[in-house]
Design a protein around this motif. Sequence first.
Motif, short mmCIF file in Angstrom:
data_model
loop_
_atom_site.label_atom_id
_atom_site.label_comp_id
_atom_site.label_asym_id
_atom_site.label_seq_id
_atom_site.Cartn_x
_atom_site.Cartn_y
_atom_site.Cartn_z
N GLU A 1 0.82 -1.21 0.00
CA GLU A 1 0.00 0.00 0.00
C GLU A 1 0.85 1.27 0.00
O GLU A 1 0.36 2.35 -0.31
N ASP A 2 2.13 1.13 0.42
CA ASP A 2 3.03 2.26 0.64
C ASP A 2 2.35 3.30 1.53
O ASP A 2 2.37 4.50 1.28
N ARG A 3 1.74 2.77 2.59
CA ARG A 3 1.04 3.60 3.57
C ARG A 3 1.26 3.02 4.96
O ARG A 3 1.67 1.87 5.12
N ILE A 4 0.90 3.81 5.94
CA ILE A 4 0.93 3.37 7.33
C ILE A 4 -0.49 2.93 7.70
O ILE A 4 -1.46 3.62 7.40
N ARG A 5 -0.57 1.77 8.35
CA ARG A 5 -1.86 1.24 8.80
C ARG A 5 -1.91 1.33 10.31
O ARG A 5 -1.01 0.90 11.02
N LEU A 6 -3.00 1.93 10.80
CA LEU A 6 -3.30 1.91 12.24
C LEU A 6 -4.40 0.90 12.43
O LEU A 6 -5.49 1.04 11.87
N SER A 7 -4.13 -0.12 13.21
CA SER A 7 -5.14 -1.12 13.55
C SER A 7 -5.55 -0.84 14.99
O SER A 7 -4.76 -1.04 15.91
N LEU A 8 -6.77 -0.34 15.17
CA LEU A 8 -7.23 0.11 16.48
C LEU A 8 -8.22 -0.89 17.08
O LEU A 8 -9.22 -1.22 16.46
N GLU A 9 -7.92 -1.32 18.29
CA GLU A 9 -8.86 -2.16 19.03
C GLU A 9 -9.62 -1.25 19.98
O GLU A 9 -9.04 -0.58 20.82
N ARG A 10 -10.93 -1.24 19.81
CA ARG A 10 -11.77 -0.37 20.62
C ARG A 10 -12.20 -1.10 21.89
O ARG A 10 -12.10 -2.32 21.99
N SER A 11 -12.69 -0.36 22.85
CA SER A 11 -13.07 -0.95 24.13
C SER A 11 -14.23 -1.94 24.01
O SER A 11 -14.39 -2.80 24.86
N ASP A 12 -15.01 -1.86 22.93
CA ASP A 12 -16.09 -2.83 22.74
C ASP A 12 -15.62 -4.09 22.00
O ASP A 12 -16.42 -4.96 21.67
N GLY A 13 -14.30 -4.17 21.72
CA GLY A 13 -13.74 -5.36 21.08
C GLY A 13 -13.66 -5.28 19.57
O GLY A 13 -13.05 -6.15 18.94
N THR A 14 -14.25 -4.27 18.96
CA THR A 14 -14.17 -4.15 17.51
C THR A 14 -12.80 -3.61 17.09
O THR A 14 -12.11 -2.97 17.89
N VAL A 15 -12.45 -3.89 15.86
CA VAL A 15 -11.19 -3.41 15.31
C VAL A 15 -11.50 -2.51 14.13
O VAL A 15 -12.35 -2.82 13.30
N ARG A 16 -10.81 -1.39 14.07
CA ARG A 16 -10.97 -0.45 12.96
C ARG A 16 -9.58 -0.20 12.37
O ARG A 16 -8.62 -0.03 13.10
N ILE A 17 -9.52 -0.19 11.05
CA ILE A 17 -8.27 0.05 10.34
C ILE A 17 -8.31 1.46 9.75
O ILE A 17 -9.26 1.82 9.06
N LEU A 18 -7.28 2.23 10.03
CA LEU A 18 -7.15 3.56 9.45
C LEU A 18 -5.87 3.59 8.63
O LEU A 18 -4.81 3.15 9.08
N TRP A 19 -5.98 4.08 7.41
CA TRP A 19 -4.83 4.21 6.51
C TRP A 19 -4.36 5.65 6.50
O TRP A 19 -5.15 6.58 6.36
N LEU A 20 -3.04 5.83 6.65
CA LEU A 20 -2.44 7.15 6.68
C LEU A 20 -1.42 7.26 5.54
O LEU A 20 -0.54 6.41 5.41
N THR A 21 -1.53 8.31 4.75
CA THR A 21 -0.60 8.53 3.65
C THR A 21 0.64 9.27 4.12
O THR A 21 0.63 9.94 5.16
N ARG A 22 1.69 9.17 3.33
CA ARG A 22 2.94 9.83 3.67
C ARG A 22 2.80 11.35 3.76
O ARG A 22 3.29 11.94 4.73
N PRO A 23 2.17 12.03 2.79
CA PRO A 23 2.06 13.50 2.91
C PRO A 23 1.33 13.93 4.19
O PRO A 23 1.75 14.88 4.86
N LEU A 24 0.29 13.22 4.54
CA LEU A 24 -0.46 13.54 5.76
C LEU A 24 0.41 13.29 7.00
O LEU A 24 0.45 14.12 7.92
N LEU A 25 1.11 12.16 7.02
CA LEU A 25 1.98 11.85 8.16
C LEU A 25 3.15 12.80 8.27
O LEU A 25 3.59 13.11 9.38
N ASN A 26 3.69 13.26 7.14
CA ASN A 26 4.78 14.23 7.20
C ASN A 26 4.35 15.47 7.98
O ASN A 26 5.08 15.96 8.84
N LYS A 27 3.17 15.97 7.68
CA LYS A 27 2.64 17.15 8.38
C LYS A 27 2.40 16.84 9.85
O LYS A 27 2.74 17.64 10.73
N LEU A 28 1.79 15.68 10.13
CA LEU A 28 1.48 15.32 11.51
C LEU A 28 2.76 15.14 12.33
O LEU A 28 2.87 15.69 13.43
N ALA A 29 3.70 14.37 11.81
CA ALA A 29 4.94 14.11 12.55
C ALA A 29 5.67 15.42 12.86
O ALA A 29 6.15 15.61 14.00
#
Length: 169
Positions: free
Chosen positions: A15-43
């Motif tokens: 994907e050439d992206r960063i994947r955040l795999s989040l486990e929520r308190s109700d046990g569900t999992v959500r995947i968030l994809w982050l692109t390099r340009p967005l992460l550059n700004k965030l970091a």
Amino acid sequence: MSGIRRFTTDYVAVEDRIRLSLERSDGTVRILWLTRPLLNKLAARLIERVDAAVSTDRPLTSGVRQRFVQQAAEASLKPQEPVRPGGSTRQAGVAMLVTSIGLRDGQGVLTVEFKGGDQVLEAAPFTGEALRQWLGVLYKCYCHGGWGGDFWPGWITPDRSLADMARMN
């Protein structure tokens, strides 16, 4: 919205992206994809916040202190099984592309809001130590992906000598 219990951050080459795999308190999992340009700004913004938290009038002392605090934060990170979506419907893992990120301060915690359009998909609260830990993980993901970034400070990169750090400050 259910709170985040824990999450895994990793670089996915196909994907050439960063994947955040989040486990929520109700046990569900959500995947968030982050692109390099967005992460550059965030970091860069997160690093500015960490740098601003350490005030000193001597740059070398600041760099050395930052490196020490960063290493201590990363060393305190306890290894655990990565968050991965399972086979059940509850664990199926909804995947979404993050298009913007907001930062919100409050009560000694920085909340990172991952957004799709104007909608907040997930909000992850970070203490100072947790923020440093995540920055360390992001830096390793950048290295794994071969991504550059002149915004990474000397105190987070593992192979810098004190002399290099002094020149960077």
